[in-house]
Structure formats: structure tokens, C-alpha cells
Design an enzyme around this catalytic site. Structure first.
Site, PDB file in Angstrom:
ATOM      1  N   ASP A   1       0.867  -1.187   0.000  1.00 42.31           N
ATOM      2  CA  ASP A   1       0.000   0.000   0.000  1.00 42.31           C
ATOM      3  C   ASP A   1       0.899   1.230   0.000  1.00 42.31           C
ATOM      4  OD1 ASP A   1      -3.265   0.188   1.007  1.00 42.31           O
ATOM      5  OD2 ASP A   1      -2.105   2.038   0.909  1.00 42.31           O
TER       6      ASP A   1
ATOM      7  N   VAL B   1      -7.662  -1.976  -4.738  1.00 46.07           N
ATOM      8  CA  VAL B   1      -7.632  -0.553  -4.365  1.00 46.07           C
ATOM      9  C   VAL B   1      -9.060  -0.001  -4.384  1.00 46.07           C
ATOM     10  CG1 VAL B   1      -5.292  -0.216  -5.236  1.00 46.07           C
ATOM     11  CG2 VAL B   1      -7.235   0.193  -6.757  1.00 46.07           C
TER      12      VAL B   1
ATOM     13  N   SER C   1     -10.955  -5.437  -6.687  1.00 49.18           N
ATOM     14  CA  SER C   1     -11.806  -4.269  -6.488  1.00 49.18           C
ATOM     15  C   SER C   1     -13.107  -4.471  -7.254  1.00 49.18           C
ATOM     16  CB  SER C   1     -11.151  -3.008  -7.060  1.00 49.18           C
ATOM     17  OG  SER C   1      -9.959  -2.717  -6.408  1.00 49.18           O
TER      18      SER C   1
ATOM     19  N   LEU D   1     -21.663  -6.187  -9.164  1.00 51.89           N
ATOM     20  CA  LEU D   1     -22.547  -5.015  -9.063  1.00 51.89           C
ATOM     21  C   LEU D   1     -23.987  -5.461  -8.852  1.00 51.89           C
ATOM     22  CD1 LEU D   1     -21.280  -2.597 -11.878  1.00 51.89           C
ATOM     23  CD2 LEU D   1     -20.754  -2.559  -9.434  1.00 51.89           C
TER      24      LEU D   1
ATOM     25  N   ALA E   1     -25.103  -8.267  -7.464  1.00 51.64           N
ATOM     26  CA  ALA E   1     -25.318  -8.819  -6.115  1.00 51.64           C
ATOM     27  C   ALA E   1     -25.546  -7.680  -5.128  1.00 51.64           C
ATOM     28  CB  ALA E   1     -24.107  -9.663  -5.691  1.00 51.64           C
TER      29      ALA E   1
ATOM     30  N   CYS F   1     -20.011   0.577  -0.059  1.00 56.32           N
ATOM     31  CA  CYS F   1     -20.227  -0.028  -1.375  1.00 56.32           C
ATOM     32  C   CYS F   1     -21.636   0.020  -1.946  1.00 56.32           C
ATOM     33  CB  CYS F   1     -19.717  -1.454  -1.361  1.00 56.32           C
ATOM     34  SG  CYS F   1     -17.927  -1.493  -1.165  1.00 56.32           S
TER      35      CYS F   1
ATOM     36  N   LYS G   1     -22.426   3.328  -3.717  1.00 58.73           N
ATOM     37  CA  LYS G   1     -21.441   3.515  -4.787  1.00 58.73           C
ATOM     38  C   LYS G   1     -21.693   2.536  -5.942  1.00 58.73           C
ATOM     39  CE  LYS G   1     -17.266   1.340  -3.948  1.00 58.73           C
ATOM     40  NZ  LYS G   1     -17.048   0.324  -4.960  1.00 58.73           N
TER      41      LYS G   1
HETATM   42  P1  NAD Z   1      -9.941   0.822   1.192  1.00 60.31           P
HETATM   43  O1  NAD Z   1     -10.072   2.247   0.860  1.00 60.31           O
HETATM   44  O2  NAD Z   1     -10.130   0.357   2.605  1.00 60.31           O
HETATM   45  O3  NAD Z   1      -8.511   0.296   0.723  1.00 60.31           O
HETATM   46  C1  NAD Z   1      -7.932   0.596  -0.492  1.00 60.31           C
HETATM   47  C2  NAD Z   1      -6.441   0.787  -0.281  1.00 60.31           C
HETATM   48  O4  NAD Z   1      -5.798   0.896  -1.542  1.00 60.31           O
HETATM   49  C3  NAD Z   1      -6.061   2.053   0.501  1.00 60.31           C
HETATM   50  O5  NAD Z   1      -5.359   1.707   1.678  1.00 60.31           O
HETATM   51  C4  NAD Z   1      -5.190   2.852  -0.486  1.00 60.31           C
HETATM   52  O6  NAD Z   1      -4.141   3.543   0.124  1.00 60.31           O
HETATM   53  C5  NAD Z   1      -4.677   1.753  -1.393  1.00 60.31           C
HETATM   54  N1  NAD Z   1      -4.216   2.227  -2.695  1.00 60.31           N
HETATM   55  C6  NAD Z   1      -4.868   3.026  -3.582  1.00 60.31           C
HETATM   56  N2  NAD Z   1      -4.113   3.216  -4.678  1.00 60.31           N
HETATM   57  C7  NAD Z   1      -2.968   2.530  -4.498  1.00 60.31           C
HETATM   58  C8  NAD Z   1      -1.807   2.332  -5.290  1.00 60.31           C
HETATM   59  N3  NAD Z   1      -1.682   2.879  -6.504  1.00 60.31           N
HETATM   60  N4  NAD Z   1      -0.808   1.580  -4.782  1.00 60.31           N
HETATM   61  C9  NAD Z   1      -0.918   1.020  -3.559  1.00 60.31           C
HETATM   62  N5  NAD Z   1      -1.996   1.163  -2.774  1.00 60.31           N
HETATM   63  C10 NAD Z   1      -3.015   1.906  -3.238  1.00 60.31           C
HETATM   64  O7  NAD Z   1     -10.978   0.056   0.253  1.00 60.31           O
HETATM   65  P2  NAD Z   1     -11.702  -1.344   0.511  1.00 60.31           P
HETATM   66  O8  NAD Z   1     -12.899  -1.160   1.384  1.00 60.31           O
HETATM   67  O9  NAD Z   1     -10.695  -2.374   0.873  1.00 60.31           O
HETATM   68  O10 NAD Z   1     -12.270  -1.628  -0.943  1.00 60.31           O
HETATM   69  C11 NAD Z   1     -11.410  -1.968  -2.011  1.00 60.31           C
HETATM   70  C12 NAD Z   1     -12.249  -2.447  -3.186  1.00 60.31           C
HETATM   71  O11 NAD Z   1     -12.986  -3.619  -2.798  1.00 60.31           O
HETATM   72  C13 NAD Z   1     -13.305  -1.442  -3.660  1.00 60.31           C
HETATM   73  O12 NAD Z   1     -13.417  -1.547  -5.046  1.00 60.31           O
HETATM   74  C14 NAD Z   1     -14.576  -1.936  -3.001  1.00 60.31           C
HETATM   75  O13 NAD Z   1     -15.715  -1.590  -3.753  1.00 60.31           O
HETATM   76  C15 NAD Z   1     -14.383  -3.426  -3.012  1.00 60.31           C
HETATM   77  N6  NAD Z   1     -15.096  -4.157  -1.953  1.00 60.31           N
HETATM   78  C16 NAD Z   1     -15.122  -3.670  -0.686  1.00 60.31           C
HETATM   79  C17 NAD Z   1     -15.754  -4.403   0.318  1.00 60.31           C
HETATM   80  C18 NAD Z   1     -15.794  -3.925   1.732  1.00 60.31           C
HETATM   81  O14 NAD Z   1     -16.427  -4.582   2.552  1.00 60.31           O
HETATM   82  N7  NAD Z   1     -15.153  -2.830   2.103  1.00 60.31           N
HETATM   83  C19 NAD Z   1     -16.307  -5.652   0.015  1.00 60.31           C
HETATM   84  C20 NAD Z   1     -16.244  -6.118  -1.300  1.00 60.31           C
HETATM   85  C21 NAD Z   1     -15.620  -5.370  -2.281  1.00 60.31           C
HETATM   86  C1  UGA Z   2     -22.046  -5.587   1.575  1.00 66.42           C
HETATM   87  C2  UGA Z   2     -22.433  -6.970   1.057  1.00 66.42           C
HETATM   88  O1  UGA Z   2     -23.227  -7.643   2.037  1.00 66.42           O
HETATM   89  C3  UGA Z   2     -21.207  -7.787   0.731  1.00 66.42           C
HETATM   90  O2  UGA Z   2     -21.591  -9.033   0.155  1.00 66.42           O
HETATM   91  C4  UGA Z   2     -20.333  -7.014  -0.250  1.00 66.42           C
HETATM   92  O3  UGA Z   2     -19.142  -7.729  -0.494  1.00 66.42           O
HETATM   93  C5  UGA Z   2     -19.995  -5.654   0.351  1.00 66.42           C
HETATM   94  O4  UGA Z   2     -21.209  -4.936   0.640  1.00 66.42           O
HETATM   95  C6  UGA Z   2     -19.210  -4.782  -0.582  1.00 66.42           C
HETATM   96  O5  UGA Z   2     -19.219  -4.991  -1.767  1.00 66.42           O
HETATM   97  O6  UGA Z   2     -18.644  -3.862  -0.031  1.00 66.42           O
HETATM   98  P1  UGA Z   2     -21.240  -4.600   3.900  1.00 66.42           P
HETATM   99  O7  UGA Z   2     -21.588  -3.305   3.292  1.00 66.42           O
HETATM  100  O8  UGA Z   2     -19.911  -4.763   4.521  1.00 66.42           O
HETATM  101  O9  UGA Z   2     -21.366  -5.770   2.812  1.00 66.42           O
HETATM  102  O10 UGA Z   2     -22.307  -4.968   5.023  1.00 66.42           O
HETATM  103  P2  UGA Z   2     -23.830  -5.472   4.967  1.00 66.42           P
HETATM  104  O11 UGA Z   2     -24.013  -6.496   6.006  1.00 66.42           O
HETATM  105  O12 UGA Z   2     -24.257  -5.833   3.620  1.00 66.42           O
HETATM  106  O13 UGA Z   2     -24.625  -4.175   5.445  1.00 66.42           O
HETATM  107  C7  UGA Z   2     -24.712  -3.022   4.633  1.00 66.42           C
HETATM  108  C8  UGA Z   2     -25.660  -2.035   5.258  1.00 66.42           C
HETATM  109  O14 UGA Z   2     -27.006  -2.514   5.201  1.00 66.42           O
HETATM  110  C9  UGA Z   2     -25.398  -1.776   6.737  1.00 66.42           C
HETATM  111  O15 UGA Z   2     -25.581  -0.423   7.030  1.00 66.42           O
HETATM  112  C10 UGA Z   2     -26.433  -2.634   7.427  1.00 66.42           C
HETATM  113  O16 UGA Z   2     -26.750  -2.169   8.717  1.00 66.42           O
HETATM  114  C11 UGA Z   2     -27.599  -2.494   6.478  1.00 66.42           C
HETATM  115  N1  UGA Z   2     -28.573  -3.610   6.558  1.00 66.42           N
HETATM  116  C12 UGA Z   2     -28.193  -4.870   6.269  1.00 66.42           C
HETATM  117  C13 UGA Z   2     -29.896  -3.332   6.884  1.00 66.42           C
HETATM  118  O17 UGA Z   2     -30.259  -2.167   7.139  1.00 66.42           O
HETATM  119  N2  UGA Z   2     -30.799  -4.369   6.926  1.00 66.42           N
HETATM  120  C14 UGA Z   2     -30.446  -5.645   6.647  1.00 66.42           C
HETATM  121  O18 UGA Z   2     -31.330  -6.542   6.696  1.00 66.42           O
HETATM  122  C15 UGA Z   2     -29.111  -5.901   6.310  1.00 66.42           C
END
Ligand code: NAD
Ligand code: UGA
Length: 457
Positions: free
Chosen positions: A34, A87, A128, A218, A220, A273, A276
Site C-alpha cells: 500500500d 484498491v 476491487s 454489481l 449482487a 459499497c 457507490k
Molecule cells: P480501502 O479504501 O479500505 O482500501 C484501499 C487501499 O488501496 C487504501 O489503503 C489505499 O491507500 C490503497 N491504494 C490506492 N491506490 C494505491 C496504489 N496505486 N498503490 C498502492 N496502494 C493503493 O478500500 P476497501 O474497502 O478495501 O475496498 C477496495 C475495493 O474492494 C473497492 O473496489 C470496493 O468496492 C471493493 N469491496 C469492498 C468491500 C468492503 O467490505 N469494504 C467488500 C467487497 C468489495
Molecule cells: C455488503 C455486502 O453484504 C457484501 O456481500 C459485499 O461484499 C460488500 O457490501 C461490498 O461490496 O462492499 P457490507 O456493506 O460490509 O457488505 O455490510 P452489509 O451487512 O451488507 O450491510 C450493509 C448495510 O445494510 C449496513 O448499514 C447494514 O446495517 C444495512 N442492513 C443490512 C440493513 O439495514 N438491513 C439488513 O437486513 C441488512
């Protein structure tokens, strides 16, 4: 079997995902890189930058053995066989697609770096969440950089939810891997699949073409968020008609075609997410000339915004439209329980609206730090603001308060001594339960005026 794996991005996805891959594949060297030095330092310490139940144990088992965290981005990329790109892909805040399209600048930067520093062929994995057809864009970028090495792009979206990341990773409903239908593409998919086969049964590893995999992620998230907006829309009707949204949810959830999960009505969904990714889907539909489809999905986000605003309106109406100068305890700031993440938390917009009404907020969250809350509310963490007091204890938070708003469903909020809380509050003592976490009968018996989501007052 790949020997060296690199993951670019040590965030909520990169960190936990790679920790589990490393734990289950002790013979594979997994290095998470990172550009954010603080984050990397955190991953190398006892206080990980991401709070997830069970994560520290997994990290401790593998860290230093075959799991490494470093800022040496280029050197790690250069030696890796497989590179996961994990990222951030936030909503674009400028130019074409502002406010809805995904900003792929971080992903693009990774592709350019990989092409520039690669000293061998690479498999590049889209971890991502990206728009459908991003792999095509990546291929163009990689090609444009003129590297003499071969790059195979594989889509392997992540479905973990925060707060349950380790459970989800250990026991995924499915692992989705999309690739090109060429022999090289199939070999790349098999290589990525081999990492998961260390613990995921083969029948739960689903392989598809690249575009289906990208679009499935997207879709899901859109379907999940849509369920919440659907039940939240019904909660508004319940409040008008004395139906109870929990009873309705139970009744419809027992229909096996509907299913019981994700039907909890709430103050609104948050997290980095859902919004977004739906906005991204909306943008793609518009881009591909499908405005009716775009409108359909846009409504899911609009309903969520309505639910957050409606919650504040209910507070205002129960308190005779006057919260000015009154103390309100806020229970929970994270977007859901068991995480320190506040991105798009409904608490942010609810608290901002209450501050606009000149309320004094006494906020307690077991995991979110004061500086984060201040930043989320547009305040400078180094300057104390008397309107926003961050408390380290819920009993302290409720002193001389007129109302409590439960905004995150932390288990501990259900266990508190509400008689003690009632005694500490001003009367009438209101509770606005934005998560339907508390027991209505018990609280009403104590004397609280309780307002739950989707239930008449
Ligand atoms: P995050 O912001 O927590 O982490 C991303 C990291 O990437 C940051 O620490 C940033 O500094 C780093 N980064 C950016 N550009 C970089 C580069 N050029 N070189 C090295 N490091 C770099 O994001 P996240 O929540 O982990 O999400 C990452 C991706 O996964 C997103 O596309 C998100 O939509 C997807 N996603 C997130 C979740 C979730 O629960 N947060 C679940 C499923 C999918
Ligand atoms: C969600 C999806 O559940 C994951 O499968 C996916 O990978 C992720 O987004 C992602 O792409 O980032 P997350 O956002 O971490 O996961 O958490 P969730 O449990 O889905 O909750 C999302 C929001 O919905 C929270 O604010 C939660 O409180 C709310 N929620 C969830 C409700 O209000 N009602 C419900 O029945 C369930």
C-alpha cells in the site's frame, strides 16, 4: 500453483482476504502493499487498521511466515506471479459521470505500474469492484505501456461483508472467478482458483467469462440493497397503519422464494459499497442507452435517502420540532456492528441533520475514534466543538439527555441497564431505535417513549 502473490491495497478487502489466503496456503508468499505508510505500519502491529472479529488471530498466525505488509510496491509487483488489485474504486466526484460513475484512476495507476515494473508474465486479478468491461480498459492500458510480458486479466470480486469478514472468507457462499475463454485465460483462472481450493470446496468455485463476473458483483450488491430499500419502504407504511415491519418481514421471509435474510428494516443502509455500486450500475445503464433500467435502480438509493431523512423527521415530530440546545445521545456511529468503518454510515447524515436543528450530540460508539467522527461531521478533530461530545461510555452519554437515537446495532446496546439510563435522562425520555434492537415492552414499562422503525408509536 503460484508461488508469489501480491495484493495492491491493504484496506478492508485486501488485508483480510490476503490474511486468509496466506493462512490457508502456507507455501505461497503473500505480500500486501500500500502507498499509505500508516496503514502498513498498522498491519505490522498489534492494532490492525481494520477491526474485524477473528482477524488479528489469522494475521498473527501467518504474518512473518508467508504474509507480509510493505510499502515496497514496485519490488513486490516485480516478483509476483499473481497480482490482486484491491484498491478503492470510489464514486467519481468530477467530470463525466460525476456522482455516479466509478473512479478508476487508482486501478489504472496499478495497471500502469504493473506494466512498467513487470519482469515476467503476470496474472492480474480484479479484486476491487469495477464496472463491467473494466478488464477491456485494463488490457488497453497494459498494452499501451508497451511491456514485452504477457498479462492475463481475471475478475475475482469479493463478497465479504464487514464485521463478518473472516467468517465469510472461511466459508464463502461462492468464489467467483471470471476469465477469458482462451487457453491462457483458462490457465489463469485455474491458477487463481488453486489458491481458494486450499479450503473452499470445488463446487463453490464458480467460473464464468470476464464480463459476467464483473457484472455479477454489481448485481449482487444492487439486489442486496434493493431488499433493504424494499423493506424500508414498507416500514413507512407500517408506521401509518399499525402493522409491524418485523412481523411483515417474518411473514414474507418464510416464503422460501423470498427468503428471510436481509429483511431487517433500519435507519438506512450504509457502508462504502452499496450506494457507490448502485450508482455505478445506474451510470452504466445510462451509458449503454437504458434510461428505464437506470431509473429503476436509482430508486433504491433514493428510498435509502428518504429513510434517513424520515428518521430525523420522526425525531423532530416526537420532540415538537424543537431539539435546539437539547442533548441527544447517539448510540453507534459505525455503519453496522462489529466494524470501525463509518463510510456512508447513516449516522453521518442523521447527525448532520440534527446539528442543523442545533441539537447537542453526545455520541458513543465502542469502536469508532473521535477524530473519525469529527471528520465525518465536517469538523476539525483538533478543535473541541461543544455541540459534538464524544463519550467513552453509554451511561455517561445519556446524562441529562432528552433522547437516545440508536444508529448502530452493537450487541452491547441491547444489554444496557435501561432503568439506570431512564433515571439519568430528562423526561419525557425518548428512544428512537433505528435498528429495532431494543425490547419495546420492557422499555415502555420503564417509562420510555419508544419509537421503533416500522412500528406505530
Ligand atoms: P480501502 O479504501 O479500505 O482500501 C484501499 C487501499 O488501496 C487504501 O489503503 C489505499 O491507500 C490503497 N491504494 C490506492 N491506490 C494505491 C496504489 N496505486 N498503490 C498502492 N496502494 C493503493 O478500500 P476497501 O474497502 O478495501 O475496498 C477496495 C475495493 O474492494 C473497492 O473496489 C470496493 O468496492 C471493493 N469491496 C469492498 C468491500 C468492503 O467490505 N469494504 C467488500 C467487497 C468489495
Ligand atoms: C455488503 C455486502 O453484504 C457484501 O456481500 C459485499 O461484499 C460488500 O457490501 C461490498 O461490496 O462492499 P457490507 O456493506 O460490509 O457488505 O455490510 P452489509 O451487512 O451488507 O450491510 C450493509 C448495510 O445494510 C449496513 O448499514 C447494514 O446495517 C444495512 N442492513 C443490512 C440493513 O439495514 N438491513 C439488513 O437486513 C441488512
Amino acid at each position: 500453483m503460484p508461488k508469489k502473490v501480491c495484493c495492491i491495497g491493504a484496506g478492508y478487502v485486501g488485508g483480510p482476504t490476503m490474511a486468509v489466503i496466506a493462512q490457508k496456503n502456507p507455501d505461497v508468499k503473500v505480500t500486501v502493499v500500500d502507498i499509505n505508510e500508516d496503514r502498513i505500519q498498522g498491519w505490522n502491529s498489534e492494532e490492525l487498521p481494520v477491526f474485524e472479529p477473528g482477524l488479528l488471530e489469522v494475521v498473527k498466525e501467518a504474518r512473518g511466515r508467508n504474509l507480509f505488509f510493505t510499502t515496497a510496491v514496485e519490488a513486490t509487483i516485480a516478483e509476483a506471479d499473481i497480482i490482486f488489485v484491491s484498491v478503492n474504486t470510489p464514486t467519481k466526484e468530477f467530470g463525466v459521470g460525476k456522482g455516479s460513475a466509478a473512479n478508476l484512476m487508482y486501478v489504472e495507476k496499478c495497471a500502469r505500474t504493473i506494466a512498467r515494473v513487470a519482469q515476467s508474465n503476470k496474472i492480474i486479478v480484479e479484486k476491487s469492484t469495477v464496472p463491467v468491461r473494466t478488464a477491456e480498459f485494463l488490457k488497453q492500458i497494459l498494452h499501451a505501456e508497451g511491456s514485452k510480458h504477457q498479462f492475463e486479466i481475471v475478475s475475482n470480486p469479493e463478497f465479504l461483508a464487514e464485521g463478518t469478514a473472516i467468517v465469510d472468507l472461511n466459508n464463502p457462499d461462492r468464489v467467483l472467478i471470471g476469465g477469458d475463454q482462451t487457453s491462457e485465460g483458462k490457465a489463469a483462472v485455474a491458477s487463481v482458483s488453486s489458491l481458494y481450493e486450499a479450503w473452499v470446496p470445488k463446487d463453490r468455485i464458480l467460473t464464468t467469462n470476464l464480463w459476467s463476473s464483473e457484472l455479477s458483483k454489481l448485481t449482487a450488491n444492487a439486489f442486496l440493497a434493493q431488499r433493504i430499500s424494499s423493506i424500508n419502504s414498507i416500514s413507512a407504511l407500517c408506521e401509518r397503519t399499525d402493522a409491524d415491519v418485523e412481523e411483515v418481514g417474518r411473514a414474507i421471509g418464510m416464503d422460501s422464494r423470498i427468503g428471510s435474510k436481509f429483511l431487517r428494516s433500519s435507519v438506512g443502509f450504509g457502508g462504502s459499497c452499496f450506494q457507490k455500486d448502485i450508482l455505478n450500475l445506474v451510470y452504466l445503464c445510462d451509458f449503454f442507452g437504458l434510461p428505464e433500467v437506470a431509473d429503476y435502480w436509482r430508486k433504491v438509493v433514493e428510498m435509502n435517502n428518504y429513510q434517513k431523512r424520515r428518521f430525523v423527521r420522526r425525531i423532530m415530530s416526537a420532540m415538537f420540532n424543537t431539539v435546539s440546545g437539547r442533548n441527544l445521545a447517539i448510540f453507534g456511529f459505525a455503519f453496522k456492528k462489529d466494524t470501525n468503518d463509518t463510510r456512508e454510515s447513516p449516522a453521518i447524515s442523521v447527525c448532520r441533520d440534527l446539528l442543523d436543528e442545533q441539537a447537542v450530540l453526545r455520541i458513543y460508539d465502542p469502536r469508532v475514534k473521535k477524530a473519525q467522527i469529527y471528520r465525518d461531521l465536517g469538523l476539525d478533530p483538533s478543535i473541541e466543538d461543544p455541540r459534538v461530545q464524544i463519550m467513552s461510555d453509554p451511561y455517561q452519554a445519556v446524562q441529562a439527555c432528552d433522547a437516545i437515537a440508536v444508529l448502530t446495532e452493537w450487541d452491547e446496546f441491547a444489554e444496557l441497564d435501561y432503568e439506570r439510563i431512564f433515571d439519568a435522562m430528562r423526561k419525557p425520555a425518548h428512544i428512537f431505535d433505528g435498528r429495532n434492537l431494543l425490547k419495546p415492552k420492557k422499555l415502555k414499562k420503564i417509562g420510555f417513549s419508544l419509537h421503533s422503525i416500522g412500528k406505530g408509536d
